[in-house]
Enzyme design. Structure first.
Site, short mmCIF file in Angstrom:
data_model
loop_
_atom_site.label_atom_id
_atom_site.label_comp_id
_atom_site.label_asym_id
_atom_site.label_seq_id
_atom_site.Cartn_x
_atom_site.Cartn_y
_atom_site.Cartn_z
CB SER A 49 -9.70 0.01 4.59
OG SER A 49 -10.49 -1.09 4.27
CG ASP A 79 -5.23 1.59 5.27
OD1 ASP A 79 -4.45 2.50 4.97
OD2 ASP A 79 -5.09 0.41 4.88
CG HIS A 80 -6.33 3.10 1.34
ND1 HIS A 80 -5.60 3.78 0.39
CD2 HIS A 80 -5.57 2.04 1.72
CE1 HIS A 80 -4.44 3.16 0.21
NE2 HIS A 80 -4.40 2.11 1.00
CG ASP A 101 -5.39 7.02 -1.29
OD1 ASP A 101 -4.78 7.84 -1.99
OD2 ASP A 101 -5.50 5.81 -1.59
CD GLU A 131 -0.89 6.19 -1.93
OE1 GLU A 131 -1.31 5.54 -0.95
OE2 GLU A 131 -0.98 5.76 -3.10
CG HIS A 175 -2.38 -1.55 -2.07
ND1 HIS A 175 -2.39 -0.38 -2.78
CD2 HIS A 175 -2.35 -1.18 -0.77
CE1 HIS A 175 -2.37 0.65 -1.95
NE2 HIS A 175 -2.34 0.20 -0.72
N GLY A 204 1.53 -1.72 0.95
CA GLY A 204 1.82 -2.86 0.08
C GLY A 204 3.11 -3.57 0.42
CB ALA A 205 4.87 -4.19 3.61
CG ASN A 225 -0.10 0.89 5.73
OD1 ASN A 225 0.55 1.49 6.57
ND2 ASN A 225 -1.28 1.29 5.30
ZN LIG Z 1 -2.79 0.94 1.15
#
Ligand SMILES: [Zn+2]
Length: 293
Positions: A49, A79-80, A101, A131, A175, A204-205, A225
């Protein structure tokens, strides 16, 4: 080998499996992630990120080389990312994809901003993830305003109108670590999958649970992710060793091993093991971390 994220995710979408997308911070965890992928012959997406990077251009300069040397397909993804500055920085850093995002905005404004950056990214052969709905923070999971689930019909319109290469959806993950038990809306995921042709992503896994993540991949999630669980594993590995005195020299090695082992478990769980396609590259140049003596 360095490839676009689109190439990796289209393959995963066709063959119905999930690609692990670990967040990394520096050379140590980036190497751990690439080794995990090589050991399992799996494609991988390295996520970093903008806000968590100390210097994303510098990071790109060395991770890019590692990715090129890897014998499995690797994509480097911002990321983001949120705006034009982030997007252009990712291009300068040599990334092969970016997430834009704007999920906190309303639908029309999200479409408008993402579409503009898709045009820029595609002009330099970079893939774009966006997203729709909003994945909130696990620490606020019990509160009503934690995130917003993705509407399946909106998802279809969003992809058509923006031209994104993959779509992050909100189906109940969050997240960071969860406050309470995660509730995943698999029925919603199936309805989105029926309507959306591009690969789907979850953020947010960590802490979601192995069975739920495996089911999500089975139902059509193609990029997963993951961050917090890998850091927890790295920490657990460090504290499992005697770090007193010269034991402290093992810090980076233990961190790397913990991160790598947990990531390997997830790659297998998501179905990515053995899915790498042909490359004539020579493989990652490995160097064991040994600072002692
Ligand atoms: Zn994320």
């Amino acid at each position: 080998m360095l490839v676009t994220m689109k190439e990796i995710l289209d393959h995963a979408n066709t063959e119905n499996y999930g690609v692990a997308a670990p967040n990394f911070f520096c050379e140590v965890d980036a190497r751990a992630a690439l080794e995990a992928a090589e050991d399992l012959n799996a494609p991988i997406i390295l996520d970093i990120s903008y806000k968590n990077s100390m210097d994303i251009i510098f990071t790109g300069s060395y991770v890019l080389r590692l990715a090129e040397q890897a014998k499995v397909p690797v994509a480097l993804n911002l990321d983001h990312g949120q705006n034009l500055t982030h997007a252009v920085t990712a291009i300068r850093a040599g990334f092969t994809s970016m997430m834009i995002d704007r999920s906190m905005l309303d639908f029309e404004e999200n479409v408008r901003q993402v579409k503009k950056l898709v045009e820029i990214a595609h002009s330099v052969d970079m893939s774009v993830e966006a997203e729709l709905g909003h994945v909130g923070k696990g620490e606020r999971y019990q509160s009503k305003d934690c995130g917003k689930l993705t509407d399946p019909e909106d998802a279809k319109r969003f992809v058509e109108q923006t031209g994104v290469d993959c779509l992050a959806v909100s189906i109940g993950t969050a997240h960071g670590s969860y406050q309470g038990e995660p509730r995943i809306d698999f029925e919603r995921l199936s309805r989105i999958k029926e309507r959306v042709a591009v690969p789907l992503v979850i953020h947010g896994a960590s802490g979601t649970g192995r069975d739920k993540l495996a089911e999500a991949c089975r139902l059509g999630i193609n990029k997963v992710n993951i961050n917090n669980d890998l850091l927890q594993a790295a920490y657990e590995e460090i504290i499992a060793h005697d770090m007193s005195g010269n034991g402290a020299y093992g810090l980076w090695k233990h961190l790397k091993n913990g991160y790598k082992q947990r990531l390997m478990e997830y790659i297998q769980l998501f179905g990515g093991a053995g899915k790498a396609w042909q490359s004539n590259q020579h493989g990652l140049i490995r160097k064991e971390i040994s600072l002692v003596e």
